[in-house]
Design an enzyme around this catalytic site. Structure first.
Site: not given
Ligand SMILES: NC(=O)c1ccc[n+]([C@@H]2O[C@H](COP(=O)([O-])OP(=O)(O)OC[C@H]3O[C@@H](n4cnc5c(N)ncnc54)[C@H](O)[C@@H]3O)[C@@H](O)[C@H]2O)c1
Length: 356
Positions: A144, A169
């Site tokens: 991230s 985080y």
């Molecule tokens: N969206 C953003 O702006 C952004 C920015 C930087 C990093 N990220 C990273 O990208 C990845 C995806 O993000 P996103 O925006 O799609 O988030 P999101 O929350 O929509 O997707 C993450 C998914 O992981 C699942 N999850 C969480 N803990 C879990 C576990 N222990 N076991 C199984 N499933 C689990 C959740 O149910 C969720 O559906 C994440 O790692 C997030 O940290 C996202």
């Protein structure tokens, strides 16, 4: 950096965190692009935000799978369940693993630290262990932009020192990069970490500002704008993120030995960000205009009356700005979609999804 080509077609691909926001979009893309093979979505479907959105995205995936010659399997489970992860790898032997499952969100980590350790540290460790014990060609995982904390130098480069996280985080995401490095070095596992910069789009995450602001404005409420609007964010439309991840999956850091005869870690980290930080107030103005165009808000909407400028929030940072040159050099891609187009697509989706 030299890359080994990874052909996805005919392979088994594991995407954790699908049907999360980015994961679902990636799986939809894989089902369109591949003609043979298996795509596995793995997710706990937790209720950090409205699980109906995850069900909705899963529905889109299942519909797409009916049209695709690629098999899609959904497994509901927790990444922190080591036995389950071991069994999954043992049974399906994924060639490429994209780990997107994590507890996201900076602010939530201040109130609920435990779940970050469980999902982002223990969960990621379980994935690494499973990669060690199975023939995985490439592990791609989400890091991230938050690892940059209060970095003063812009744009943020992967060469910058990121040892001062300002949220748990961010600390877990930086830890993922460190853990991946040690596994790449010790067990010669090709791994690529991707530092995503504020990803937005249709069916996105309701905990993120553009989405929660839209819900509040649509309900006639006032939105709070942090740091009095003096924030700059490098927003990245979800299709650009998916394009980046899709390309990266197909080029793994090459395995090589050093002069000592031991592996040079086949390890890389990239930024994926729009590369054009937007002033928060401009972003909000564009969002409001597009919400009017999509008829989420009435034509005579009084923007000024529905916004309140407030101070900075703990864990937040004033600016994010990606230097994505390395991604461009190694994978020939940098994000293209501007905020007007992206917010238009989001607004049209929002109108349709919440029409009732
Ligand atoms: N969206 C953003 O702006 C952004 C920015 C930087 C990093 N990220 C990273 O990208 C990845 C995806 O993000 P996103 O925006 O799609 O988030 P999101 O929350 O929509 O997707 C993450 C998914 O992981 C699942 N999850 C969480 N803990 C879990 C576990 N222990 N076991 C199984 N499933 C689990 C959740 O149910 C969720 O559906 C994440 O790692 C997030 O940290 C996202």
């Amino acid at each position: 950096m030299a890359k080994a080509k990874v052909n996805l077609n005919g392979k088994t691909i594991l995407v954790t965190g699908s049907p999360g926001f980015i994961g679902a979009n990636l799986v939809l893309r894989l089902l369109r692009e591949m003609t043979l093979g298996t795509v596995i979505s793995f997710d706990s479907m937790n209720d950090y935000y409205d699980p109906k959105l995850k069900e909705y995205r899963l529905g889109l995936i299942e519909d797409a799978a009916k049209e695709s010659s690629v098999e899609h399997i959904f497994i509901k489970g927790n990444l922190a369940d080591k036995n389950l992860i071991d069994e999954l790898f043992e049974k399906y032997k994924p060639s490429v693993v994209v780990n997107l499952a994590a507890q996201a969100g900076v602010r939530y980590s201040i109130e609920y630290p435990d779940v970050y350790i469980e999902s982002n540290i223990i969960g990621f460790f379980n994935v690494l262990e499973a990669c060690r014990n199975n023939p995985v060609e490439h592990l791609v995982y989400a890091s991230s932009s938050s690892v940059y904390g209060g970095n003063k130098k812009v744009p943020f480069s992967t060469d910058d020192k990121v040892d001062n996280p300002v949220s748990l985080y961010a600390a877990t995401k930086k830890s993922n990069e460190l853990l991946a490095h040690s596994y790449s070095k010790l067990y010669n596992i090709p791994s690529t970490g991707l530092r995503f910069f504020t990803v937005y789009g249709p069916a996105g995450r309701p905990d993120m500002f553009y989405f929660s602001a839209t819900q509040k404005l649509a309900a006639g409420n006032t939105i709070q704008i942090f740091n009095y609007g003096n924030c700059k964010r490098d927003f990245t439309y979800v299709d650009d993120i998916v394009e980046g991840v899709y390309r990266v999956m197909q080029g793994a850091p090459e395995k090589k030995n050093g002069e000592d005869g031991l592996p040079i870690p086949p390890y890389a980290v990239y930024n994926i960000g729009g590369g054009q930080p937007e002033n928060l107030l401009d972003y909000i103005s564009t969002l409001q205009e597009e919400l009017v165009n999509a008829k989420v808000l009435p034509a005579d909407y009084d923007f000024e009356a529905h916004r309140e400028l407030v101070g900075m929030q703990p864990g937040d940072v004033p600016v994010t700005y990606a230097d994505s040159k390395a991604l461009e050099e190694d994978y020939g891609f940098s994000p293209k979609i501007g905020i007007r187009e992206g917010l238009r697509k989001f607004s049209v989706w929002f109108k349709e999804y919440y029409k009732n």
